[in-house]
Design a protein around this motif. Sequence first.
Motif, PDB file in Angstrom:
ATOM      1  N   THR A  99      43.895  82.262  32.721  1.00  0.00           N
ATOM      2  CA  THR A  99      43.470  81.516  33.910  1.00  0.00           C
ATOM      3  C   THR A  99      44.309  81.968  35.105  1.00  0.00           C
ATOM      4  O   THR A  99      45.538  82.024  35.013  1.00  0.00           O
ATOM      5  N   PHE A 100      43.640  82.309  36.188  1.00  0.00           N
ATOM      6  CA  PHE A 100      44.347  82.891  37.334  1.00  0.00           C
ATOM      7  C   PHE A 100      44.029  82.143  38.623  1.00  0.00           C
ATOM      8  O   PHE A 100      42.875  81.814  38.898  1.00  0.00           O
ATOM      9  N   LEU A 101      45.086  81.869  39.372  1.00  0.00           N
ATOM     10  CA  LEU A 101      44.955  81.302  40.725  1.00  0.00           C
ATOM     11  C   LEU A 101      45.969  82.021  41.605  1.00  0.00           C
ATOM     12  O   LEU A 101      46.990  82.515  41.101  1.00  0.00           O
ATOM     13  N   PRO A 102      45.719  82.043  42.915  1.00  0.00           N
ATOM     14  CA  PRO A 102      46.747  82.626  43.790  1.00  0.00           C
ATOM     15  C   PRO A 102      48.034  81.805  43.681  1.00  0.00           C
ATOM     16  O   PRO A 102      47.973  80.587  43.457  1.00  0.00           O
ATOM     17  N   ASP A 103      49.166  82.476  43.844  1.00  0.00           N
ATOM     18  CA  ASP A 103      50.467  81.803  43.790  1.00  0.00           C
ATOM     19  C   ASP A 103      50.843  81.334  45.200  1.00  0.00           C
ATOM     20  O   ASP A 103      51.184  82.151  46.058  1.00  0.00           O
ATOM     21  N   GLY A 104      50.775  80.027  45.391  1.00  0.00           N
ATOM     22  CA  GLY A 104      51.054  79.460  46.717  1.00  0.00           C
ATOM     23  C   GLY A 104      52.517  79.520  47.101  1.00  0.00           C
ATOM     24  O   GLY A 104      52.865  79.212  48.235  1.00  0.00           O
ATOM     25  N   THR A 105      53.378  79.903  46.151  1.00  0.00           N
ATOM     26  CA  THR A 105      54.810  79.964  46.467  1.00  0.00           C
ATOM     27  C   THR A 105      55.318  81.407  46.545  1.00  0.00           C
ATOM     28  O   THR A 105      56.532  81.634  46.601  1.00  0.00           O
ATOM     29  N   ALA A 106      54.397  82.363  46.525  1.00  0.00           N
ATOM     30  CA  ALA A 106      54.822  83.773  46.571  1.00  0.00           C
ATOM     31  C   ALA A 106      55.693  84.017  47.805  1.00  0.00           C
ATOM     32  O   ALA A 106      55.381  83.519  48.896  1.00  0.00           O
ATOM     33  N   ALA A 107      56.774  84.790  47.608  1.00  0.00           N
ATOM     34  CA  ALA A 107      57.695  85.056  48.721  1.00  0.00           C
ATOM     35  C   ALA A 107      56.962  85.780  49.848  1.00  0.00           C
ATOM     36  O   ALA A 107      57.201  85.531  51.025  1.00  0.00           O
ATOM     37  N   ASP A 108      56.041  86.676  49.477  1.00  0.00           N
ATOM     38  CA  ASP A 108      55.275  87.404  50.478  1.00  0.00           C
ATOM     39  C   ASP A 108      53.789  87.082  50.248  1.00  0.00           C
ATOM     40  O   ASP A 108      53.124  87.723  49.418  1.00  0.00           O
ATOM     41  N   PRO A 109      53.272  86.095  50.974  1.00  0.00           N
ATOM     42  CA  PRO A 109      51.890  85.660  50.720  1.00  0.00           C
ATOM     43  C   PRO A 109      50.865  86.782  50.891  1.00  0.00           C
ATOM     44  O   PRO A 109      49.874  86.821  50.159  1.00  0.00           O
ATOM     45  N   TRP A 110      51.095  87.681  51.840  1.00  0.00           N
ATOM     46  CA  TRP A 110      50.107  88.758  52.043  1.00  0.00           C
ATOM     47  C   TRP A 110      50.136  89.742  50.877  1.00  0.00           C
ATOM     48  O   TRP A 110      49.109  90.277  50.480  1.00  0.00           O
ATOM     49  N   GLU A 111      51.316  89.980  50.322  1.00  0.00           N
ATOM     50  CA  GLU A 111      51.391  90.826  49.130  1.00  0.00           C
ATOM     51  C   GLU A 111      50.677  90.130  47.969  1.00  0.00           C
ATOM     52  O   GLU A 111      49.985  90.760  47.160  1.00  0.00           O
ATOM     53  N   GLU A 112      50.813  88.802  47.903  1.00  0.00           N
ATOM     54  CA  GLU A 112      50.122  88.029  46.875  1.00  0.00           C
ATOM     55  C   GLU A 112      48.593  88.175  47.024  1.00  0.00           C
ATOM     56  O   GLU A 112      47.867  88.275  46.036  1.00  0.00           O
ATOM     57  N   CYS A 113      48.130  88.235  48.256  1.00  0.00           N
ATOM     58  CA  CYS A 113      46.689  88.429  48.498  1.00  0.00           C
ATOM     59  C   CYS A 113      46.233  89.775  47.931  1.00  0.00           C
ATOM     60  O   CYS A 113      45.192  89.877  47.273  1.00  0.00           O
ATOM     61  N   ARG A 114      47.036  90.797  48.196  1.00  0.00           N
ATOM     62  CA  ARG A 114      46.670  92.139  47.692  1.00  0.00           C
ATOM     63  C   ARG A 114      46.700  92.163  46.168  1.00  0.00           C
ATOM     64  O   ARG A 114      45.832  92.743  45.528  1.00  0.00           O
ATOM     65  N   ARG A 115      47.721  91.486  45.590  1.00  0.00           N
ATOM     66  CA  ARG A 115      47.814  91.414  44.121  1.00  0.00           C
ATOM     67  C   ARG A 115      46.561  90.730  43.566  1.00  0.00           C
ATOM     68  O   ARG A 115      45.985  91.164  42.573  1.00  0.00           O
ATOM     69  N   TYR A 116      46.117  89.676  44.251  1.00  0.00           N
ATOM     70  CA  TYR A 116      44.966  88.913  43.748  1.00  0.00           C
ATOM     71  C   TYR A 116      43.693  89.770  43.769  1.00  0.00           C
ATOM     72  O   TYR A 116      42.893  89.729  42.848  1.00  0.00           O
ATOM     73  N   ASP A 117      43.523  90.554  44.821  1.00  0.00           N
ATOM     74  CA  ASP A 117      42.349  91.434  44.884  1.00  0.00           C
ATOM     75  C   ASP A 117      42.412  92.519  43.809  1.00  0.00           C
ATOM     76  O   ASP A 117      41.385  92.882  43.226  1.00  0.00           O
ATOM     77  N   ARG A 118      43.631  93.016  43.544  1.00  0.00           N
ATOM     78  CA  ARG A 118      43.772  94.021  42.466  1.00  0.00           C
ATOM     79  C   ARG A 118      43.386  93.388  41.137  1.00  0.00           C
ATOM     80  O   ARG A 118      42.656  93.964  40.336  1.00  0.00           O
ATOM     81  N   LEU A 119      43.880  92.166  40.926  1.00  0.00           N
ATOM     82  CA  LEU A 119      43.590  91.441  39.688  1.00  0.00           C
ATOM     83  C   LEU A 119      42.077  91.263  39.511  1.00  0.00           C
ATOM     84  O   LEU A 119      41.521  91.524  38.439  1.00  0.00           O
ATOM     85  N   LEU A 120      41.426  90.854  40.588  1.00  0.00           N
ATOM     86  CA  LEU A 120      39.974  90.638  40.547  1.00  0.00           C
ATOM     87  C   LEU A 120      39.252  91.937  40.172  1.00  0.00           C
ATOM     88  O   LEU A 120      38.331  91.939  39.344  1.00  0.00           O
ATOM     89  N   ARG A 121      39.714  93.032  40.755  1.00  0.00           N
ATOM     90  CA  ARG A 121      39.101  94.336  40.436  1.00  0.00           C
ATOM     91  C   ARG A 121      39.336  94.692  38.983  1.00  0.00           C
ATOM     92  O   ARG A 121      38.435  95.125  38.275  1.00  0.00           O
ATOM     93  N   GLU A 122      40.594  94.495  38.516  1.00  0.00           N
ATOM     94  CA  GLU A 122      40.923  94.843  37.127  1.00  0.00           C
ATOM     95  C   GLU A 122      40.116  93.999  36.131  1.00  0.00           C
ATOM     96  O   GLU A 122      39.798  94.449  35.039  1.00  0.00           O
ATOM     97  N   MET A 123      39.807  92.783  36.531  1.00  0.00           N
ATOM     98  CA  MET A 123      39.018  91.913  35.651  1.00  0.00           C
ATOM     99  C   MET A 123      37.540  92.307  35.659  1.00  0.00           C
ATOM    100  O   MET A 123      36.747  91.795  34.888  1.00  0.00           O
ATOM    101  N   GLY A 124      37.176  93.166  36.577  1.00  0.00           N
ATOM    102  CA  GLY A 124      35.777  93.609  36.663  1.00  0.00           C
ATOM    103  C   GLY A 124      34.903  92.675  37.488  1.00  0.00           C
ATOM    104  O   GLY A 124      33.672  92.753  37.413  1.00  0.00           O
TER     105      GLY A 124
END
Length: 247
Positions: A99-124
């Motif tokens: 189960t995946f959600l964005p991390d609202g406490t990420a030190a760098d929220p914009w990096e977290e956004c990029r990580r989330y898009d990568r995750l979405l792509r990797e999940m297909g």
Amino acid sequence: MRVIETEDYEAMSLEAASLIAAQIREKPDCVLGLATGSTVIGAYERLQEWHRAGQLCFAGVRTVNLDEYLGLAPEHCQSYHSYMRRRLFDGVDIDPANTFLPDGTAADPWEECRRYDRLLREMGGQDLQLLGLGHNGHIGFNEPGEEFVLPTHVVELAESTVRANSRLFSSVDEVPRRAITMGIGGIMGARRVVVAVSGEDKAEAVELAFAGPVTPRVPASILMLHRDVTLVGDRAALARLPKEMRV
Ligand code: F6R
């Protein structure tokens, strides 16, 4: 777009849950895009019931949520992480690691956004994306603006969204003003979209989104360009759609 009109909230929840259950049965290892908010609570309850009755298995399912408030830790009782645990995950046999959600406490929220898009792509991408609809036409936390923002991004919540969401907090001042949201690209990338709406207070947003022009002023209107959208709503929410769209 397919429109399913129901008598009331309960019937709407049943229809929305049935579409999700059908997706899981068709592809037991599917990726579900999930939403929070009041509208989808009934559908999550039906899914839990079917699981308890031995009719639905989440063991192979992976989920990716639309959004999370910035600044709220996953354990915070108003975070979307804890909403999802309470409303769905704890009541079914899903593996929490899936189960995946964005991390609202990420030190760098914009990096977290990029990580989330990568995750979405990797999940297909999502096999099915469940959406609610904001009174101002938002989906996820894609608020009305001058352009459709495609990637996952940090957003300033509209004043009306903060007010609407304050019902779940002890005061409006406690509602976080910023969130991370999946963008319009991530939502439109889903192979199927189910939009759940209920109540008279959503009727205007439904009309603007699904019977008006496609415009970033009404972010949900972009869904008119998606090839597999089902709008599931009770009579009150669909009241302002043209008759020929309602079945
Ligand atoms: C939350 C989300 C929001 C809600 C919308 C409707 O994850 O994606 O777009 O779906 O604000 O909220 P309710 O159902 O509470 O009216």
